[in-house]
Design an enzyme around this catalytic site. Structure first.
Site, PDB file in Angstrom:
ATOM      1  CG  ASN A   9      -1.830   1.157   1.065  1.00  0.00           C
ATOM      2  OD1 ASN A   9      -1.855   2.171   0.386  1.00  0.00           O
ATOM      3  ND2 ASN A   9      -2.765   0.911   2.272  1.00  0.00           N
ATOM      4  CE  LYS A  16      -0.627   2.621   6.352  1.00  0.00           C
ATOM      5  NZ  LYS A  16      -2.171   2.635   6.329  1.00  0.00           N
ATOM      6  NE  ARG A  88      -6.375   1.143  -0.090  1.00  0.00           N
ATOM      7  CZ  ARG A  88      -6.707   1.589   0.756  1.00  0.00           C
ATOM      8  NH1 ARG A  88      -6.179   1.615   1.981  1.00  0.00           N
ATOM      9  NH2 ARG A  88      -7.966   2.304   0.995  1.00  0.00           N
ATOM     10  CG  HIS A 177     -13.132   3.445   2.538  1.00  0.00           C
ATOM     11  ND1 HIS A 177     -13.852   4.431   3.299  1.00  0.00           N
ATOM     12  CD2 HIS A 177     -11.815   3.969   2.789  1.00  0.00           C
ATOM     13  CE1 HIS A 177     -13.024   5.432   3.762  1.00  0.00           C
ATOM     14  NE2 HIS A 177     -11.723   4.989   3.504  1.00  0.00           N
ATOM     15  CG  HIS A 205     -14.525   1.759   6.204  1.00  0.00           C
ATOM     16  ND1 HIS A 205     -13.841   0.762   6.019  1.00  0.00           N
ATOM     17  CD2 HIS A 205     -13.741   2.892   6.456  1.00  0.00           C
ATOM     18  CE1 HIS A 205     -12.569   1.219   6.046  1.00  0.00           C
ATOM     19  NE2 HIS A 205     -12.684   2.451   6.346  1.00  0.00           N
ATOM     20  NE  ARG A 238     -10.263  12.358   3.814  1.00  0.00           N
ATOM     21  CZ  ARG A 238     -10.221  10.889   3.436  1.00  0.00           C
ATOM     22  NH1 ARG A 238     -11.154  10.661   2.672  1.00  0.00           N
ATOM     23  NH2 ARG A 238      -9.583  10.295   4.080  1.00  0.00           N
ATOM     24  N   GLY A 327     -11.728   1.781  12.595  1.00  0.00           N
ATOM     25  CA  GLY A 327     -11.513   2.325  14.061  1.00  0.00           C
ATOM     26  C   GLY A 327     -12.185   2.979  14.630  1.00  0.00           C
ATOM     27  CD  GLU A 381      -9.052  -1.112   4.028  1.00  0.00           C
ATOM     28  OE1 GLU A 381      -8.789  -0.513   5.108  1.00  0.00           O
ATOM     29  OE2 GLU A 381      -9.263  -0.311   3.076  1.00  0.00           O
TER      30      GLU A 381
END
Ligand code: ADP
Length: 394
Positions: A9, A16, A88, A177, A205, A238, A327, A381
């Site tokens: 990713n 990651k 990803r 997502h 999500h 956001r 989260g 994911e």
């Protein structure tokens, strides 16, 4: 036989990675490279309970992935055993409707999609090119955040703007997502031992970024993110949905440039803008201390969620399962309680004790006789990507 898959990713300044054995679904290694392009960066590599860290400069993604390979060589597992690499990719545009094995034409098409995701697609492509140089003998697979929403019907994805302009620039709702919404909705059906194609689901999500989707008989029919991941729910930093006239208003009244408006809505809004903090752990502390801004922020957050759930119930013609993930969705009983209580007249009956329980497992938080089932299902994911990668190469 084990089938290790490397998952990557790549962001603009970070990578990651994980190696997952696609057979046993066990995690074999996890790593994080940070501050690519700066004077000094870090790489953290863990294998089981062993953790290894190094500091050095990573001028670009190619050198970062060379160092990743060096960490694998030194601390294991062996990269030469990897059977495929899953990447990803944020934006697949209209072209990529599913997970795709990468070749030159795929990279060229991804390059053409850069205007749709100028911050995300370039590092994604850089990561793919670096990883292909590093592991040239295995298949590389692109997993698109947008792909799960390729099934949205035109009435859901079309914006009410001039159709020629929309076509020319590819302006429509794409949704993001998708890997998480797909994984979580399938997990929810499996947990309930229901046929995926026979139930209507809403998946919330709620992470730092947040989105909600309506899934009818296993097919995504609507979602809250749009042309970009700025639309929809209130997020950590956001704004989510605002009046589209706000851009012009800020330009005229606050003398903001377009770039400033973008930064304002993406990085300085949402829970951060409303309360001064973007993390729900901090927000909950402020609320407990009687902070009025934090309380309003929470109310705004939940109200936005409620209006989406209500409209998706109408779109779906009824819902069987509402699932919280990511989260905030997995860890904030307060958010879940506020939303589900507001939905009680529509057949969502919370089990308050189950809602307070902490677990890494899928679980039911509605009463057994609640007409609509409410679940918490942890997203994963990387595991979803490993499954997608295995399916694409098989
Ligand atoms: P992303 O992948 O979008 O960065 P995550 O899904 O990891 O985000 O979610 C991160 C967010 O989850 C944090 O910003 C925080 O608001 C929330 N969160 C994490 N742990 C908790 C917790 N224990 N209680 C409440 N909120 C939490």
């Amino acid at each position: 036989m084990s089938k290790p898959i490397l998952l990557l990713n790549c962001g603009s300044s970070s990578v990651k990675y994980q190696v997952i054995d696609a057979e046993s679904e066990a995690v074999m290694a996890i790593g994080l490279i940070q501050r690519i392009g700066e004077d000094e960066g870090t790489i953290d590599h863990s294998v089981g309970s062993e953790k290894y860290s190094q500091q050095r400069a990573f001028p670009d993604h190619r050198i970062a992935l060379q160092q990743m390979a060096a960490m694998f060589a030194e601390y294991g597992p062996e990269l030469k055993d990897v059977v495929a690499v899953g990447h990803r990719c944020v934006h697949g545009g209209e072209r990529f409707r599913e997970t795709t094995v990468i070749d030159e034409s795929v990279i060229a098409a991804m390059q053409e999609l850069i205007p749709l995701a100028p911050l995300h697609n370039p590092p994604g492509i850089a990561g793919i090119e670096a990883a292909r140089a590093q592991l040239p003998d295995v298949k590389h697979v692109a997993i698109f955040d947008t792909a799960f929403f390729a099934t949205l019907p035109p009435q859901a994805y079309t914006y009410a703007i001039d159709t020629d302009i929309a076509k020319r620039y590819g302006i429509r709702k794409y949704g993001f997502h998708g890997t998480s919404h797909s994984y979580v909705s399938k997990q929810a059906a499996a947990f309930l031992e229901k046929d995926y194609s026979q139930i209507n689901q809403i998946v919330a999500h709620l992470g730092n970024g947040a989105s909600i989707s309506a899934i009818q008989g296993g097919v995504a029919v609507d979602t809250s993110m749009g042309l970009t991941p700025l639309a929809g729910l209130v997020m950590g930093t956001r704004s989510g949905d605002v009046d589209p006239g706000l851009h012009g208003f800020l330009a005229a009244q606050a003398q903001m440039s377009l770039a400033e408006v973008n930064t304002f809505l993406n990085n300085k809004s949402g829970m951060q803008g409303l309360s001064g903090v973007n993390d729900f752990r901090d927000l909950e502390k402020l609320i407990a201390a009687g902070d009025e801004r934090a309380k309003l922020a929470m109310d705004v957050y939940v109200r936005r969620l409620l209006t989406y759930v209500g409209s998706y119930m109408a779109v779906l013609g009824g819902v069987d399962v509402l699932t919280f993930t990511a989260g905030v969705g997995e860890n904030s009983p307060d958010v879940r309680e506020k939303l589900v209580r507001a939905l009680e007249p529509w057949g969502f009956i919370l089990d308050p004790k189950a809602n307070q329980e902490r677990s890494k497992q899928p679980r039911r938080i509605s009463t057994v006789d609640s007409p609509v089932t409410v679940l918490v299902v942890p997203t994963n994911e990387e595991l979803a990507m490993a499954r997608e990668t295995l399916a694409a190469i098989s």
